[in-house]
Design a protein around this motif. Structure first.
Motif, PDB file in Angstrom:
ATOM      1  N   ASP A   1       0.814  -1.213   0.000  1.00  0.00           N
ATOM      2  CA  ASP A   1       0.000   0.000   0.000  1.00  0.00           C
ATOM      3  C   ASP A   1       0.849   1.265   0.000  1.00  0.00           C
ATOM      4  N   TYR A   2       2.068   1.157   0.464  1.00  0.00           N
ATOM      5  CA  TYR A   2       2.990   2.287   0.393  1.00  0.00           C
ATOM      6  C   TYR A   2       3.524   2.430  -1.032  1.00  0.00           C
TER       7      TYR A   2
ATOM      8  N   TYR B   1       5.839   3.928  13.497  1.00  0.00           N
ATOM      9  CA  TYR B   1       5.297   3.855  14.846  1.00  0.00           C
ATOM     10  C   TYR B   1       5.211   2.415  15.346  1.00  0.00           C
ATOM     11  N   THR B   2       4.944   1.475  14.449  1.00  0.00           N
ATOM     12  CA  THR B   2       4.915   0.064  14.846  1.00  0.00           C
ATOM     13  C   THR B   2       6.287  -0.379  15.328  1.00  0.00           C
TER      14      THR B   2
ATOM     15  N   ARG C   1      -0.283   7.587   1.230  1.00  0.00           N
ATOM     16  CA  ARG C   1       1.025   6.951   1.365  1.00  0.00           C
ATOM     17  C   ARG C   1       1.653   7.210   2.730  1.00  0.00           C
ATOM     18  N   CYS C   2       1.578   8.452   3.213  1.00  0.00           N
ATOM     19  CA  CYS C   2       2.219   8.793   4.485  1.00  0.00           C
ATOM     20  C   CYS C   2       1.623   7.999   5.648  1.00  0.00           C
ATOM     21  N   TYR C   3       0.375   7.615   5.525  1.00  0.00           N
ATOM     22  CA  TYR C   3      -0.241   6.793   6.572  1.00  0.00           C
ATOM     23  C   TYR C   3       0.527   5.490   6.726  1.00  0.00           C
ATOM     24  N   HIS C   4       0.869   4.860   5.617  1.00  0.00           N
ATOM     25  CA  HIS C   4       1.548   3.566   5.658  1.00  0.00           C
ATOM     26  C   HIS C   4       3.003   3.732   6.121  1.00  0.00           C
ATOM     27  N   CYS C   5       3.630   4.849   5.757  1.00  0.00           N
ATOM     28  CA  CYS C   5       4.987   5.124   6.213  1.00  0.00           C
ATOM     29  C   CYS C   5       5.020   5.309   7.726  1.00  0.00           C
TER      30      CYS C   5
END
Length: 274
Positions: A87-88, A104-105, A95-99
């Protein structure tokens, strides 16, 4: 006490209330101010963490390491693997959500080893009004945004950085290289390298604030401040620039006549439909 003084004290109090924290530290002015405040408020109970990947521009890691040393905060570097996330790679507007989810994970899993309880980022009050899918990831992972919580704007961040003697107080925004790729065009290590080398070529030529945007068909769209447009159009430099970018893999080299605009690709996003 001025309004900025009051906000600075609120920032320090906010960080003290967390008792310990890991700062998501890019080395930009926002995260630098948070790291400095965390060091002042928490001492050894604060640590700055920088994620590295192919999307980090050349020289940024070394600059972050030097800045952390200047601030006096413990600094840890981790390798992030957002390019393994399909998805990235497909480079939709989120895209920034997946980054940030990847970052954070990884940070969450690292907290016990770091000896801290919480994660903070450098989002400021002005970020709340822009299209920032990374903020959704921050919310899902319960990341604290002390600058935004204290109502500190970008201009005030720079004032605080200058007051604290941070050398990045006037540093231009340096988002990840993937942000230069037009939405819908796949993010690949090869394209990131093309962009990075093209921007380094221009910086070595004396251009400071700039972007080389990647569009479909290996087209480069160069943004520089309007005042720099005449110099970029100089015949000799234009020939050198075109030759270099074609050597790097671009088939077409264009100059954006509207000049440098941070986040200009967000014009392609119909925010109201998200």
């Amino acid at each position: 006490m001025t309004q900025l003084d009051a906000k600075r004290e609120a920032l320090l109090d906010k960080l003290r209330s967390l008792r310990s924290c890991a700062v998501a530290f890019s080395g930009g002015v926002d995260s630098a101010v948070v790291a400095k405040a965390a060091a002042l408020a928490l001492g050894d109970a604060a640590v700055a963490v920088t994620g590295t990947s192919a999307s980090l521009a050349e020289g940024e890691l070394e600059a972050a390491e030097e800045l952390a040393q200047t601030i006096g905060i413990r600094h840890v570097v981790i390798a992030t693997d957002e390019l393994s996330r399909p998805d990235y790679l497909k480079n939709a507007p989120d895209r920034c959500y997946h980054c940030k989810t990847e970052l954070y994970t990884q940070l969450e899993g690292l907290l016990p080893k770091l000896g801290v309880k919480t994660i903070v980022n450098g989002a400021n009050a002005d970020d709340l009004g822009d299209y920032r899918p990374g903020m959704q990831a921050a919310s899902e992972h319960r990341i604290h945004s002390p600058l935004a919580d204290c109502g500190i704007t970008k201009a005030e961040v720079r004032e605080l950085a200058a007051a604290w003697g941070l050398p990045v107080w006037d540093k231009p925004a340096t988002p990840c290289l993937s942000s230069r790729i037009a939405y819908g065009e796949e993010v690949t290590p090869e394209r990131l390298a093309m962009i990075d080398r093209a921007e380094q070529f221009l910086r070595n030529g004396g251009f400071a604030n700039l972007r080389v945007r990647y569009h479909g068909g290996d087209l480069a769209r160069i943004e520089v401040p309007l005042a720099d447009l005449p110099r970029l159009c100089d015949a000799e430099l234009r020939r050198e620039l075109t030759a270099e970018l074609r050597r790097l893999g671009f088939k077409f080299v264009t100059l954006d006549l509207e000049g440098f605009r941070s986040g200009s690709l967000n014009q392609l996003v119909q925010i109201g439909e998200k």
